[in-house]
Design an enzyme around this catalytic site. Structure first.
Site, PDB file in Angstrom:
ATOM      1  CE1 TYR A  64      18.225 -19.343  29.351  1.00  0.00           C
ATOM      2  CE2 TYR A  64      16.068 -19.039  28.350  1.00  0.00           C
ATOM      3  CZ  TYR A  64      17.325 -19.616  28.350  1.00  0.00           C
ATOM      4  OH  TYR A  64      17.670 -20.461  27.334  1.00  0.00           O
ATOM      5  CD  GLU A  65      21.621 -16.893  27.318  1.00  0.00           C
ATOM      6  OE1 GLU A  65      22.780 -17.306  27.203  1.00  0.00           O
ATOM      7  OE2 GLU A  65      20.935 -16.517  26.349  1.00  0.00           O
ATOM      8  CG  MET A 112      11.689 -20.289  28.381  1.00  0.00           C
ATOM      9  SD  MET A 112      12.942 -21.131  29.356  1.00  0.00           S
ATOM     10  CE  MET A 112      11.987 -22.508  30.019  1.00  0.00           C
ATOM     11  CB  SER A 113      13.333 -17.493  22.594  1.00  0.00           C
ATOM     12  OG  SER A 113      12.646 -18.408  21.778  1.00  0.00           O
ATOM     13  CG  HIS A 152      18.092 -27.982  27.411  1.00  0.00           C
ATOM     14  ND1 HIS A 152      17.353 -27.082  26.671  1.00  0.00           N
ATOM     15  CD2 HIS A 152      19.338 -27.980  26.870  1.00  0.00           C
ATOM     16  CE1 HIS A 152      18.130 -26.567  25.726  1.00  0.00           C
ATOM     17  NE2 HIS A 152      19.328 -27.093  25.826  1.00  0.00           N
ATOM     18  CB  ALA A 200      12.830 -25.784  21.358  1.00  0.00           C
ATOM     19  CB  SER A 219      16.946 -25.258  21.815  1.00  0.00           C
ATOM     20  OG  SER A 219      17.239 -24.388  22.834  1.00  0.00           O
ATOM     21  CG  HIS A 261      21.859 -22.130  22.143  1.00  0.00           C
ATOM     22  ND1 HIS A 261      21.092 -21.022  22.365  1.00  0.00           N
ATOM     23  CD2 HIS A 261      21.009 -23.165  22.133  1.00  0.00           C
ATOM     24  CE1 HIS A 261      19.831 -21.374  22.486  1.00  0.00           C
ATOM     25  NE2 HIS A 261      19.760 -22.674  22.357  1.00  0.00           N
ATOM     26  CG  ASN A 281       8.429 -29.876  25.896  1.00  0.00           C
ATOM     27  OD1 ASN A 281       9.301 -29.212  25.328  1.00  0.00           O
ATOM     28  ND2 ASN A 281       7.570 -29.348  26.746  1.00  0.00           N
ATOM     29  CG  HIS A 291      17.440 -17.525  25.622  1.00  0.00           C
ATOM     30  ND1 HIS A 291      18.599 -18.104  25.170  1.00  0.00           N
ATOM     31  CD2 HIS A 291      16.431 -18.096  24.924  1.00  0.00           C
ATOM     32  CE1 HIS A 291      18.320 -18.991  24.237  1.00  0.00           C
ATOM     33  NE2 HIS A 291      17.001 -19.004  24.055  1.00  0.00           N
TER      34      HIS A 291
HETATM   35  N1  HPA Z   1       8.234 -24.450  28.099  1.00  0.00           N
HETATM   36  C1  HPA Z   1       9.022 -23.396  27.838  1.00  0.00           C
HETATM   37  N2  HPA Z   1       9.990 -23.409  26.938  1.00  0.00           N
HETATM   38  C2  HPA Z   1      10.179 -24.535  26.250  1.00  0.00           C
HETATM   39  C3  HPA Z   1       9.402 -25.678  26.466  1.00  0.00           C
HETATM   40  C4  HPA Z   1       8.371 -25.630  27.438  1.00  0.00           C
HETATM   41  O1  HPA Z   1       7.637 -26.598  27.684  1.00  0.00           O
HETATM   42  N3  HPA Z   1       9.857 -26.629  25.604  1.00  0.00           N
HETATM   43  C5  HPA Z   1      10.871 -26.068  24.903  1.00  0.00           C
HETATM   44  N4  HPA Z   1      11.075 -24.807  25.284  1.00  0.00           N
END
Ligand code: HPA
Length: 267
Positions: free
Chosen positions: A79-80, A204-205, A239, A107, A24, A55, A228, A77
């Site tokens: 989750y998709e 998540m990847s 996001h 990310a 991302s 993306h 973050n 991903h």
């Molecule tokens: N959690 C999960 N996936 C993420 C996060 C997070 O805080 N930040 C960026 N991708």
């Protein structure tokens, strides 16, 4: 898979050193590939299609710092709704196209209390917390049935990356990436659990891509952008913030990876 490989070879993908998976907001690195060949995912037979905002969903092939690279602008991903098999298919494809290494980027949320938003983290090891494994099913003959995961992220590459970061004065943390399925961000309770389990960052990847890459003999580098602080460590998550942070740190990110690729002595 065979069709995709034939299709890409016909387009001129003959030599390959590095596969690059750009997470991302980190896709811009592929814009620096010279005499680039762009191939939209939806034109490749048998290839899944990316649905996440930010993306691009295309392959970029060409030379970067004197090496042949195939970049993915946008990854798949769990989750998709893709199966683990589908979402890791491009990794196996990179191997079959001749790559010796992959650089996986993402990310991630910072779990380690020493981390700051906007820092880069080299992944030293991972915890696959997705609840499944991409190697479930008949073994694909690219590697052993029960692959050793003692050094999933290549040790020599980790050493080299840290030396490069030091020399270039790029702040590079290192730590353990814990992969969740998403798409909901974690709860503060889950983040406390992740920290107790030894995670430094969550996302998540990547974890399934690393398993498949290591299984088929690709050397793996993993780099997270701590976009973050994880849930419970800052107000709320979204996001947009993730993408904004990658925007802010992308120059260091690009310099680090380009220098690593340039100095890779293989070939
Ligand atoms: N959690 C999960 N996936 C993420 C996060 C997070 O805080 N930040 C960026 N991708």
């Amino acid at each position: 898979m065979k069709e995709a490989i034939r299709f890409l070879k016909n387009l001129g993908i003959e030599k390959l050193d590095f596969g690059l998976v750009l997470g991302s907001g980190l896709g811009e690195l592929a814009d620096e590939i010279e005499s680039a060949l762009y191939i939209d995912y939806h034109t490749i037979p048998g290839f899944p299609i990316s649905t996440v905002e930010g993306h691009k969903g295309r392959l970029v092939y060409g030379q970067l710092m004197g090496k042949w690279v195939l970049g993915m602008q946008g990854r798949f991903h769990y989750y998709e709704g893709y199966t683990m098999n589908e979402l890791t298919m491009p990794i196996l494809m990179m191997k079959k196209l001749g790559a010796h290494s992959v650089i996986l980027t993402n990310a991630a949320g910072g779990v380690n209390e020493q981390f700051e938003q906007g820092e880069l983290m080299m992944i030293s090891d991972q915890i696959n917390f997705t609840g499944t494994n991409p190697l479930i099913g008949p073994n694909n003959d690219e590697g052993p049935r029960f692959p050793d995961m003692s050094a999933a992220y290549d040790k020599e590459y980790q050493y080299r990356l840290r030396l490069i970061a030091k020399r270039l004065r790029i702040n590079l943390q290192y730590g353990i990436y814990m992969g969740f399925s998403g798409p909901s961000y974690e709860t503060p309770a889950e983040i406390r659990m992740a920290r107790l389990m030894g995670a430094d960052a969550v996302g998540m990847s990547t974890v399934s891509e690393t398993i498949v890459a290591h299984h088929c003999g690709l050397r793996v580098v993993g780099i997270s952008c701590i976009t973050n602080l994880a849930a419970g460590m800052q107000a709320t998550l979204n996001h947009e913030e993730v993408v904004e942070t990658t925007e802010r740190v992308k120059d260091n990110f690009k310099t680090l990876i380009k220098t690593f690729i340039q100095e890779e002595p293989h070939v």
